[in-house]
Design a protein around this motif. Structure first.
Motif: not given
Length: 455
Positions: A285-288, A30-31, A262-263
């Protein structure tokens, strides 16, 4: 050492350290979408394969040596302070914490972006800010359980977010080798788009030193840090490159491919269920990433308070050894940053973080010269090799400064603040460090030194 822990306190093991470092640096593919959208498949893969050798590996080797030689709370701040003195130690802490203001707002935004894939109404208007704020509050509360808990939870979160990409890669390779679609390896790319791709890639590979701040909460840090840095370097590179290769082999186009797409790619390759799984992974990912970085950044004010650089209250810990005052104050600062009216420019983050990273490479060399007898369980080559480690990161940081010379704080603003160059703004933020030191920290340092001399 003033940072010693009680013998019975549980510590972070090897696998949780790798998982926590993975989130501090990467958090999965992601990103990296903007790298692909700006450079095309071939250039994106080359960028993501070359940068680890110029950026990640030298940093990992530097951290492996210093973390094994000086496994103390505060990590890189302690290394710079010991090598260069309290002034530069304070600048290291200031640059890292100020960079975090621009960095930490990004991860709740990633969570909100992927949550909106389920239904845009969930994140419209103030709902988006409310969800971002919820991420900040939950992760700060999560961190009060201690570093070992954060590390262990990072293991299962990384496994869950990477599982859809394992399926994605397998299906992509199968499609490529059986259906033989036309692959668009290259596409026209402007100089600005390519430059943006490189800057985004640098941002996606930064943060290796963040794991060092919890060194005394890690089991056998002399052995585990060097191994964790090398293992995580390989893991991050693989999780970036393989999904791009798989996507290329399916014949999918990268036109307008941007953050959050990505979706779309996963749905095209594996159907709606895989697309939903990728969305869930993006939210994780954002939370982790935010959760792991809370653990890292909040140890800096604690260590600086122990040294008299900040008020003593920042050194207060709960029964699990967590600096709870630092967690609350930093969490409040990051929550306020969510409402900042200007763009969180990667270039500002890179300049501030890059400056702190260069101080760490200087500390590596200075400690080699000043303290040759310091016990180093892991040693990154001889002195000449240690000096050479900083060359690649220095060149890349210089490039990021040059490439971002035209960026403005606000792309669509005519105000004086909005039209200020991002580079000038970053320099001004950096220059606040010396002023804050001389007016706040220096008097405390002098008092502590005088008291120590009297004793």
């Amino acid at each position: 050492m003033p940072f010693a822990f009680k013998p019975g306190r549980r510590k972070m093991r090897m696998l949780p350290l790798i998982a926590a470092t993975f989130f501090m640096v990467s958090g999965g593919p992601y990103a990296i979408e903007d790298i692909l959208g700006g450079a095309g498949f071939a250039r994106a893969i080359v960028i993501l394969l070359v940068l680890p050798f110029l950026w990640s590996l030298p940093t990992a080797l530097m951290i492996g040596e210093l973390a094994s030689a000086l496994p103390v709370e505060g990590g890189f701040y302690i290394w710079v302070r010991r090598a260069l003195g309290p002034f530069w130690g304070y600048q290291e802490g200031w640059l890292s914490l100020s960079a975090s203001i621009f960095d930490m707002a990004i991860y709740p935004a990633i969570f909100v972006l992927y949550l909106g894939k389920f239904s845009p109404t969930l994140t419209q208007g103030w709902s988006g800010y409310a969800w971002s704020l919820a991420v900040v509050v939950i992760c700060c509360a999560w961190n009060l359980r201690g570093a070992p808990a954060v590390g262990e939870d990072s293991v299962w979160m990384s496994a869950v977010l990477l599982a859809p990409f394992v399926v994605f890669v397998v299906l992509g390779l199968w499609h490529g080798f059986t259906l033989h679609p036309a692959v668009q390896w290259s596409q026209p790319a402007s100089e600005s788009a390519l430059s943006t791709a490189i800057l985004v890639a640098l941002w996606n590979y930064m943060g290796w030193d963040n794991a060092s701040t919890v060194a005394q909460e890690v089991e056998n840090p002399q052995r585990n840090y060097p191994r964790a840095m090398i293992a995580c370097s390989i893991l991050v590179a693989v999780t970036y490159v393989l999904p791009l290769v798989a996507m290329a082999l399916t014949g999918l186009s990268v036109d307008s491919f941007a953050t959050g797409d990505w979706m779309t790619a996963a749905t095209a390759i594996g159907g709606p269920l895989l697309g939903i799984a990728v969305v869930v992974g993006g939210m994780i990912t954002g939370v982790g990433m935010f959760n792991a970085l809370v653990m890292s950044y909040t140890r800096l004010p604690m260590a600086m308070a122990e040294d008299g650089m900040l008020p003593r209250v920042f050194a207060k810990r709960n029964v699990r050894g967590v600096p709870w005052v630092s967690v609350l104050v930093c969490g409040l600062a990051w929550a306020l940053a969510l409402a900042m009216p200007f763009e969180r420019l990667i270039s500002i983050d890179l300049i501030l973080y890059g400056s702190s990273l260069l101080l760490e490479f200087v500390a590596l060399v200075v400690l080699r010269i000043r303290e040759p007898r310091l016990k180093r369980p892991f040693k990154a080559g001889n002195l000449a090799f240690a000096i050479s480690l900083g060359v690649g990161p220095t060149v890349l940081i210089g490039y990021s400064i040059w490439a971002s010379r035209g960026d403005k704080l606000l792309a669509h603003s005519s105000s004086v603040f909005g039209t200020m160059p991002a580079l000038v703004f970053a320099v001004l933020v950096g220059l606040l460090g010396p002023l804050l030191y001389w007016f706040t920290a220096a008097p405390r340092v002098r008092r502590l030194a005088a008291a120590s001399a009297t004793d």
